[in-house]
Scaffold this motif. Structure first.
Motif, mmCIF file in Angstrom:
data_model
loop_
_atom_site.group_PDB
_atom_site.id
_atom_site.type_symbol
_atom_site.label_atom_id
_atom_site.label_comp_id
_atom_site.label_asym_id
_atom_site.label_seq_id
_atom_site.Cartn_x
_atom_site.Cartn_y
_atom_site.Cartn_z
ATOM 1 N N ASP A 1 -4.053 -2.672 -5.516
ATOM 2 C CA ASP A 1 -3.448 -3.076 -4.243
ATOM 3 C C ASP A 1 -4.285 -4.205 -3.647
ATOM 4 O O ASP A 1 -5.517 -4.160 -3.676
ATOM 5 C CB ASP A 1 -3.403 -1.882 -3.287
ATOM 6 N N PRO B 1 -4.796 -7.377 -0.395
ATOM 7 C CA PRO B 1 -4.408 -7.788 0.956
ATOM 8 C C PRO B 1 -3.179 -8.692 0.925
ATOM 9 O O PRO B 1 -2.915 -9.367 -0.069
ATOM 10 C CB PRO B 1 -5.640 -8.558 1.454
ATOM 11 N N SER C 1 0.831 -1.212 0.000
ATOM 12 C CA SER C 1 0.000 0.000 0.000
ATOM 13 C C SER C 1 0.863 1.259 0.000
ATOM 14 O O SER C 1 0.544 2.251 -0.671
ATOM 15 C CB SER C 1 -0.933 -0.001 1.212
ATOM 16 N N GLU D 1 -12.068 3.788 5.492
ATOM 17 C CA GLU D 1 -10.708 3.262 5.605
ATOM 18 C C GLU D 1 -9.833 4.171 6.470
ATOM 19 O O GLU D 1 -9.002 3.688 7.261
ATOM 20 C CB GLU D 1 -10.085 3.108 4.217
ATOM 21 N N ILE E 1 -7.911 -2.590 -3.825
ATOM 22 C CA ILE E 1 -8.182 -1.171 -4.050
ATOM 23 C C ILE E 1 -7.486 -0.714 -5.325
ATOM 24 O O ILE E 1 -6.281 -0.917 -5.501
ATOM 25 C CB ILE E 1 -7.713 -0.327 -2.854
ATOM 26 N N CYS F 1 -4.349 4.665 -0.134
ATOM 27 C CA CYS F 1 -4.529 3.481 0.727
ATOM 28 C C CYS F 1 -4.030 3.774 2.136
ATOM 29 O O CYS F 1 -3.033 4.481 2.324
ATOM 30 C CB CYS F 1 -3.766 2.295 0.155
ATOM 31 N N THR G 1 -2.069 3.007 5.488
ATOM 32 C CA THR G 1 -0.838 2.287 5.774
ATOM 33 C C THR G 1 -0.560 2.343 7.270
ATOM 34 O O THR G 1 -0.733 3.386 7.896
ATOM 35 C CB THR G 1 0.358 2.888 5.019
ATOM 36 N N THR H 1 -3.188 -4.877 7.274
ATOM 37 C CA THR H 1 -4.032 -3.682 7.391
ATOM 38 C C THR H 1 -5.010 -3.621 6.223
ATOM 39 O O THR H 1 -6.173 -3.255 6.390
ATOM 40 C CB THR H 1 -3.157 -2.419 7.421
ATOM 41 N N THR H 2 -4.532 -3.975 5.022
ATOM 42 C CA THR H 2 -5.382 -3.922 3.826
ATOM 43 C C THR H 2 -6.328 -5.110 3.796
ATOM 44 O O THR H 2 -5.897 -6.255 3.897
ATOM 45 C CB THR H 2 -4.515 -3.930 2.550
ATOM 46 N N ARG H 3 -7.622 -4.840 3.622
ATOM 47 C CA ARG H 3 -8.628 -5.901 3.579
ATOM 48 C C ARG H 3 -9.293 -6.031 2.223
ATOM 49 O O ARG H 3 -9.863 -7.064 1.916
ATOM 50 C CB ARG H 3 -9.713 -5.637 4.638
ATOM 51 N N SER I 1 -7.846 3.158 9.855
ATOM 52 C CA SER I 1 -6.412 3.355 10.084
ATOM 53 C C SER I 1 -6.160 4.070 11.406
ATOM 54 O O SER I 1 -5.177 3.789 12.100
ATOM 55 C CB SER I 1 -5.796 4.158 8.933
#
Length: 392
Positions: A101, A103, A61, A284, A86, A73, A75, A81-83, A288
């Motif tokens: 991007d 997961p 990301s 998002e 994107i 995204c 970070t 962290t990324t689900r 974060s």
């Protein structure tokens, strides 16, 4: 049986007479509108999807944000962290690079949410025109052997990015004895050239240093097809053996870079950054902030849903305000108490951080109202995951 003559065997030719051609031109002008993309305007245009895949916490990301020169995204220093997959759009006058991007790859998902995350990875792999495998200086592999085997056999153009080269002085003392340890770019390139011998390029970078990192600049030039691909690659220093697929090659040309993406008109508006809505980006950003403010595993149990998103209206001389109401969803009553905190201090801290980031992204003032709800075991509940957009 009656045989066909050579002329009869040919496909019939279809011609458009002068009147027909004029009719098409008239129709084309009648259906014209501002912003319409005409195929004839993009004869030499290139557009395609590049899927970014790799193990958790490789900086995928961060790399996407650096390539786009925008904080699209979220970070954090924590893995997974990324689900969602994107989309980020890198658009120039000659091409549109659709960067996806994904997961971090998990070998064995522990619950339904992680299964949905891996479905997003597999979908991005399947739809990609080009694969970008992101690793680190320690040559961390893709954990899923089956997926990595598909990458090896895919035949798709592949670029390997060795991220975090600024950690060259750090020794990976926590790595298992049977895992390759690499603390130099040369070693990492050699390992990945063995793993992916057909990879077009294996490029080092430090995405955390931002858009102007020499590795990020070289990668961006390569993805958009130049101009200046050779020059930007030379800025990385003396080529490392194995950096390029062809032996004894010191750099790639603009023509080789242009061949990465297929010829196609742009698939998205040329001013767009992503296909995601502002509501999604806001959710998002709030998530974060939960990672920043909460300790240990608790953020992994949290989901954010936007209940209300009112765009600013023209109110004369007053500064426009975007009004957002969001729910932080947890799995247990005990988690709810922790997220709220003593006298509401923790959720206030989350809201303050999130509001500042959302204001920066939207370039407007924001009123943010957060509340916390309990949805028992939502990460394992298929119906709730469908509702939250993690699985179809």
């Amino acid at each position: 049986m009656q045989s066909l003559t050579e002329d009869e065997d040919k496909e019939p030719e279809i011609s458009i007479n002068k009147n027909g051609k004029l009719l098409f031109e008239k129709l084309d002008s009648q259906f014209d509108y501002s912003g319409r993309l005409k195929g004839s305007d993009f004869t030499d245009y290139r557009c395609g999807f590049i899927s970014i895949i790799g193990a958790p916490n490789m900086g995928k990301s961060t790399l996407l944000n650096a390539l786009l020169q925008e904080d699209l995204c979220i970070t954090t220093a924590r893995p997974q962290t990324t689900r969602h997959a994107i989309l980020g759009l890198l658009t120039t006058e000659s091409c549109q690079v659709c960067l996806v991007d994904t997961p971090g790859v998990i070998a064995t998902p522990s619950y339904k949410l992680q299964e949905g995350m891996m479905e997003a990875v597999v979908g991005a792999f399947r739809d990609a025109d080009v694969l970008m495998v992101v690793t680190d200086l320690f040559s961390t592999p893709i954990p899923d052997d089956e997926l990595f085997a598909k990458v090896q056999r895919s035949g798709k153009p592949t670029i390997v990015v060795i991220n975090k080269i600024d950690l060259a002085s750090v020794v990976n003392v926590t790595a298992p004895e049977n895992q390759d340890k690499s603390v130099t770019v040369e070693q990492a390139v050699a390992i990945w050239r063995q793993l992916l011998p057909d990879a077009l390029a294996i490029l080092p970078c430090s995405a955390s240093k931002g858009p102007n990192d020499p590795g990020v600049v070289a990668l961006r030039r390569l993805l958009v097809g130049g101009p200046g691909v050779p020059e930007s690659l030379r800025e990385l220093g003396r080529p490392v053996p194995g950096m390029y697929a062809k032996p004894n090659v010191r750099f790639l040309t603009d023509e080789e870079a242009k061949a990465l993406l297929p010829q196609s008109p742009p698939l998205y508006d040329q001013e767009a950054l992503t296909d995601r809505t502002e509501r999604f980006i806001a959710s998002e950003i709030i998530r974060s902030s939960l990672f920043e403010c909460l300790n240990k595993e608790l953020p992994y149990c949290c989901e954010v849903q936007i209940e209300e998103f009112k765009e600013p209206r023209d109110v004369g001389n007053s500064k426009p305000v975007t009004r957002i109401a969001a729910s932080v969803i947890v799995e247990r009553d005990s988690q709810k108490l922790i997220v709220i905190g003593k006298k509401g201090e923790k959720i206030k801290e989350v809201g303050t951080k999130a509001r500042a980031k959302i204001e920066k992204f939207l370039d407007t003032s924001v009123y943010l109202n957060l509340n916390v709800k309990v949805s028992k075991d939502w990460r394992k509940d298929e119906d709730k995951l469908k509702l939250y957009g993690y699985i179809n």
